[in-house]
Design an enzyme around this catalytic site. Structure first.
Site, short mmCIF file in Angstrom:
data_model
loop_
_atom_site.label_atom_id
_atom_site.label_comp_id
_atom_site.label_asym_id
_atom_site.label_seq_id
_atom_site.Cartn_x
_atom_site.Cartn_y
_atom_site.Cartn_z
CG HIS A 172 -2.18 0.96 1.18
ND1 HIS A 172 -1.76 2.35 1.65
CD2 HIS A 172 -3.14 1.02 0.81
CE1 HIS A 172 -3.04 2.98 1.26
NE2 HIS A 172 -3.94 2.36 0.97
CD GLU B 176 -5.37 1.80 -3.27
OE1 GLU B 176 -6.37 1.95 -2.88
OE2 GLU B 176 -4.17 1.94 -2.26
C1 PEP Z 1 -6.96 3.33 0.57
O1 PEP Z 1 -6.65 3.70 1.92
O2 PEP Z 1 -6.34 2.23 -0.06
C2 PEP Z 1 -7.75 4.31 -0.17
C3 PEP Z 1 -8.08 4.21 -1.44
O3 PEP Z 1 -8.38 5.07 0.49
P1 PEP Z 1 -9.62 6.22 -0.02
O4 PEP Z 1 -10.90 5.32 -0.67
O5 PEP Z 1 -10.11 7.00 1.13
O6 PEP Z 1 -8.81 7.12 -0.99
#
Ligand code: PEP
Length: 250
Positions: free
Chosen positions: A95, A167
């Site tokens: 992450h 992400e």
């Molecule tokens: C995460 O914590 O992996 C995330 C995507 O957070 P958010 O949805 O709050 O952006």
């Protein structure tokens, strides 16, 4: 073959055990369409309790990180067998908060991926560029490096052994979601890299989730993209109402 959507909630460093149980009860009680998977990743302290709540429900239990060793002197870490013992079948690895706040390297993340797979946990490998990297035109370079190094020497016998989560760091917890075109473009690129690394029948079936400010208002459009196979949700996963809407994307 269609890829089965996965809606994953990352509770990050939130919830006491009692709060986690209550949230899991509310989510497990909701009607989940049979064509999709749902995963909850509470903090380590709440895994066992949430695992008990989810036993017998279709909702899957995930953890937020994992060590590569099964046991030993690794203060502060948690092992794959410990996660299995708590009922986990999946685990988030790499992450952006682990990479950028806790300085986890691609090599370390690669060990975590390998350790998870060795113990039959499915790693959800997170990758994503920072805003500076995007603005410098380095997005694809960063994604390719994180994929190739994170998956170095990882042999897969089936697509179900791995999930990738794109992400973009600038979209996590910021309320600034990638546009559907940005998400699809990155996911298609990731799929292309996977196709150079694994056999076609595996690479085309690995699920690629989008994460970064997913909410009830943007989930339908994101999920409509060809290569978006699910969502990794932070903030909006902490409220049963918003997460249940996300689970029921149209
Ligand atoms: C995460 O914590 O992996 C995330 C995507 O957070 P958010 O949805 O709050 O952006």
């Amino acid at each position: 073959m269609e890829r089965r959507p996965l809606l994953a909630g990352n509770w990050t460093m939130h919830t006491t055990i009692a709060e986690a149980e209550a949230l899991a009860v509310a989510i497990a009680q909701t009607a989940i369409p049979a064509d999709r998977d749902v995963m909850l990743a509470p903090p380590f302290t709440a895994l066992a309790a949430v695992g008990k709540v989810l036993a017998g429900s279709p909702v899957l239990l995930g953890a937020q990180n994992v060590c590569w060793e099964p046991k030993g002197a690794f203060t502060g870490e948690i092992s794959p067998p410990m996660l299995r013992d708590a009922g986990c079948t999946l685990v988030i690895v790499g992450h952006s908060e682990r990479r950028h706040i806790f300085a986890e390297t691609d090599a370390m993340i690669n060990q975590r991926v390998a350790g998870a797979i060795r113990h039959e946990l499915v790693p959800l490998l997170c990758i994503g560029e920072t805003l500076a990297e995007r603005e410098a035109g380095l997005t694809f370079q960063v994604l390719e490096r994180q994929l190739r190094e994170g998956l170095k020497d990882i042999v897969l016998s089936g697509a179900g052994q791995l999930v990738v989560a794109y992400e973009p760091v600038w979209a996590i917890g910021t309320g600034r979601t990638a546009t559907v075109d940005q998400a699809q473009e990155a996911h298609r690129f990731v799929r292309g890299v996977l196709l150079t690394m694994y056999e076609k029948n595996i690479a085309t079936q690995i699920r690629i989730l989008y994460g970064g400010s997913v909410n009830p208002d943007n989930v339908d459009a994101l999920m409509a993209q060809d290569d978006v196979d699910g969502a990794l949700v932070g903030g909006a996963a902490l409220k049963a109402e918003s997460f249940c809407r996300i689970i029921n994307f149209k």
